[in-house]
Design an enzyme around this catalytic site. Sequence first.
Site, PDB file in Angstrom:
ATOM      1  N   GLN A 383       0.695  -1.279  -0.121  1.00 49.87           N
ATOM      2  CA  GLN A 383       0.146   0.184  -0.306  1.00 49.87           C
ATOM      3  C   GLN A 383       0.912   1.360   0.009  1.00 49.87           C
ATOM      4  O   GLN A 383       0.691   2.297  -0.593  1.00 49.87           O
ATOM      5  CB  GLN A 383      -0.945  -0.102   1.021  1.00 49.87           C
ATOM      6  N   CYS A 384       1.784   1.263   0.807  1.00 52.99           N
ATOM      7  CA  CYS A 384       2.740   2.411   1.037  1.00 52.99           C
ATOM      8  C   CYS A 384       3.483   2.640  -0.361  1.00 52.99           C
ATOM      9  O   CYS A 384       3.688   3.736  -0.846  1.00 52.99           O
ATOM     10  CB  CYS A 384       3.862   2.256   2.098  1.00 52.99           C
ATOM     11  N   GLY A 385       3.953   1.656  -0.941  1.00 51.66           N
ATOM     12  CA  GLY A 385       4.690   1.677  -2.143  1.00 51.66           C
ATOM     13  C   GLY A 385       3.839   2.148  -3.309  1.00 51.66           C
ATOM     14  O   GLY A 385       4.420   2.982  -4.141  1.00 51.66           O
TER      15      GLY A 385
END
Length: 459
Positions: A383-385
């Site tokens: 999700q962060c990437g």
Amino acid sequence: MINIGPETLDRTVKQLVDSGEASIEEAYAIFAGYRLVIEIDAEYFEREDGQIALVTLVSLASRVFHGGVYVEGCEGTPLLLPLPLGETIEDAVIACGGRTDQAPTDVPRIRIGSACSRRAPFHIRVVFDGWRGGIVPADFADTLSHVDRPPAMPLAPVLAASIAVAEAFEYVRTKSPTVGHFPAGMSLWTPHERNWLTATDAGPVLSVLPEKLWLIGLGHVGQAYLWCLGLLPYDPSAPLQLVLQDTDVIGPSTPSTSILSNMSMVGHRKTREMAAWAERRGFRTAITERLFDADFCVASADPSVALCGLDNIPGRRALDKVGFGLVIEAGLGSRHDDFRSLRVHTLPGRRTADEIWKDAPATDAEHVPDEYKRLKAAGLLDQCGMTTLAGKAVGAAFVGCSAAAIAISELLRFLHGDGLNESIDLDLRAADHRSASPSKVEMTGFNPGFVFARQPGLP
């Protein structure tokens, strides 16, 4: 196999992905098919302005035309420029990412020289004279391309080359039959005027240059500043003194937009690599690797003029709070649909930095391109990437180089007695439809410091 991540994706290739036109793999394959030929009249090989146009074209185009940038007939010609690119034009072309082997015949062409018959559906010429630079169709009869004229101000061929690569990129991207068939350019001496091809005021010969400068940010725009400064006619006995400020390292995606970066520099600090380049050019450098913010304070012995290439709002909002007498800032568009746009600001101005740069709106997760959602679903991004990659700017080196040429020309005009512009807005898809707002701030008491320029024809 393509390494997919926020710090590895080519920022120009990203345009195709963010627009929804292609997957990452498809986008890289499309760019691998982009090729370009640069042709140059023999007499322009012997001119500094012709060589500036050539090396700038190759340096910018090689970051976009992944299938190859070919230069015809450059063997054995000595390099006249002060850039650390080798002894000959062929050395410089190869160092800038170009090729000198047999050129293909069925690809777009950019010419440095006089008018000629069209040899390809896309065939344009770069033209420059005085402070004017731009492009015309290859067979367009202009009054600028005469080899017996004085050399152009060095940033005019830089601007012309930047606009030319932007136009060639627009052609390979859209195949529009109108691209490359109309003149486009501007005068760096009178940026508000539209009649750049026929203007009678070509601007003065450079007689003075900035003595000391502070460069804030050494990425896309910051490296373009260095490229442009490196082309100015500094006398070796009075070199430019630079303070270079950045906190980042060069990443795998940096060379896609930053004209002085290459893959051998990945993992190295930008300050160290750019200082090394500037020292090879003959400049004197100092570096600072702390974050630029409002807590910073300029000392009396420091450069009083700053060139800013930051892409973050907190840093920009500090620009008029730390003690510089003059700040020139260049900002670029960052989305797939506006990355060719640029805006140059000068400070002090009628508005403060806080008023110019408001807080950025929060990123809307719904605007994450489908390709990045697909990569997350496939387990290739978390999700962060995914969110970080979606938030990375789309960019192209030819935009930053255009912005740098315009920004530094503001300082050169000021040193030659003309007024500053508070802002200049331009989109490279319609360069003739720019706007320039003259500054109303009284600057006659400000002395930024200067050195005398090496005059044309002298070693």
